[in-house]
Design a protein around this motif. Structure first.
Motif, PDB file in Angstrom:
ATOM      1  N   TRP A   8       0.825  -1.204   0.000  1.00  0.00           N
ATOM      2  CA  TRP A   8       0.000   0.000   0.000  1.00  0.00           C
ATOM      3  C   TRP A   8       0.864   1.260   0.000  1.00  0.00           C
ATOM      4  O   TRP A   8       0.591   2.209  -0.751  1.00  0.00           O
ATOM      5  CB  TRP A   8      -0.938  -0.041   1.209  1.00  0.00           C
ATOM      6  N   SER A  88      -2.697   8.689   5.952  1.00  0.00           N
ATOM      7  CA  SER A  88      -3.845   8.118   6.661  1.00  0.00           C
ATOM      8  C   SER A  88      -5.190   8.596   6.124  1.00  0.00           C
ATOM      9  O   SER A  88      -6.214   7.969   6.381  1.00  0.00           O
ATOM     10  CB  SER A  88      -3.754   8.398   8.159  1.00  0.00           C
ATOM     11  N   TYR A  93      -6.037   2.935   3.897  1.00  0.00           N
ATOM     12  CA  TYR A  93      -5.260   3.023   5.130  1.00  0.00           C
ATOM     13  C   TYR A  93      -5.994   2.263   6.233  1.00  0.00           C
ATOM     14  O   TYR A  93      -7.209   2.321   6.346  1.00  0.00           O
ATOM     15  CB  TYR A  93      -5.066   4.480   5.561  1.00  0.00           C
ATOM     16  N   ARG A  94      -5.233   1.551   7.061  1.00  0.00           N
ATOM     17  CA  ARG A  94      -5.801   0.794   8.184  1.00  0.00           C
ATOM     18  C   ARG A  94      -5.252   1.333   9.500  1.00  0.00           C
ATOM     19  O   ARG A  94      -4.047   1.494   9.647  1.00  0.00           O
ATOM     20  CB  ARG A  94      -5.430  -0.688   8.079  1.00  0.00           C
ATOM     21  N   GLU A  95      -6.118   1.570  10.449  1.00  0.00           N
ATOM     22  CA  GLU A  95      -5.710   2.064  11.769  1.00  0.00           C
ATOM     23  C   GLU A  95      -4.700   1.134  12.436  1.00  0.00           C
ATOM     24  O   GLU A  95      -3.851   1.580  13.190  1.00  0.00           O
ATOM     25  CB  GLU A  95      -6.923   2.272  12.675  1.00  0.00           C
ATOM     26  N   GLU A  96      -4.773  -0.147  12.139  1.00  0.00           N
ATOM     27  CA  GLU A  96      -3.842  -1.114  12.745  1.00  0.00           C
ATOM     28  C   GLU A  96      -2.392  -0.854  12.334  1.00  0.00           C
ATOM     29  O   GLU A  96      -1.469  -1.351  12.966  1.00  0.00           O
ATOM     30  CB  GLU A  96      -4.236  -2.546  12.372  1.00  0.00           C
ATOM     31  N   TRP A  97      -2.185  -0.068  11.288  1.00  0.00           N
ATOM     32  CA  TRP A  97      -0.833   0.243  10.835  1.00  0.00           C
ATOM     33  C   TRP A  97      -0.192   1.376  11.641  1.00  0.00           C
ATOM     34  O   TRP A  97       1.013   1.594  11.561  1.00  0.00           O
ATOM     35  CB  TRP A  97      -0.832   0.611   9.357  1.00  0.00           C
TER      36      TRP A  97
END
Length: 105
Positions: A8, A88, A93-97
């Motif tokens: 990503w 973000s 985008y993933r918050e877990e990143w």
């Protein structure tokens, strides 16, 4: 570090590079800053893109990071910070990143 995050991030950096290529020369400079000013280089999209690509390269090959930093944890943390601070707001985008509150470089 997940392969999905790396893929990503690479896509986001590629999109930045394509967007920069479509801009007129020097359109990225802040108002009032001329291309002759030594500070102009700090705003260069090519410089920012190259730095981000170097960070990805350091993740793939810690030797690329230089002799001062072979710590894969700090490279992972740096990539998570890059994803969170620069991208973000983009789809995918993933918050877990995001780096954990207790993580540090």
């Amino acid at each position: 570090m997940t392969a999905e995050l790396i893929t990503w991030l690479r896509e986001q950096i590629d999109a930045d590079e394509a967007a920069a290529a479509d801009q007129p020369p020097m359109s990225w400079l802040p108002e009032g800053l001329s291309p002759e000013n030594p500070l102009a280089a700090l705003y260069s999209p090519a410089r920012t893109i190259a730095m981000r690509r170097d960070l990805l390269a350091a993740w793939r090959d810690p030797e690329h990071a230089g002799t001062q930093d072979h710590d894969s944890h700090s490279i992972d943390w740096s990539l998570r910070v890059l994803a969170t601070t620069a991208y973000s707001d983009r789809p995918g985008y993933r918050e877990e990143w995001a780096p954990a509150d207790d993580e540090s470089a």
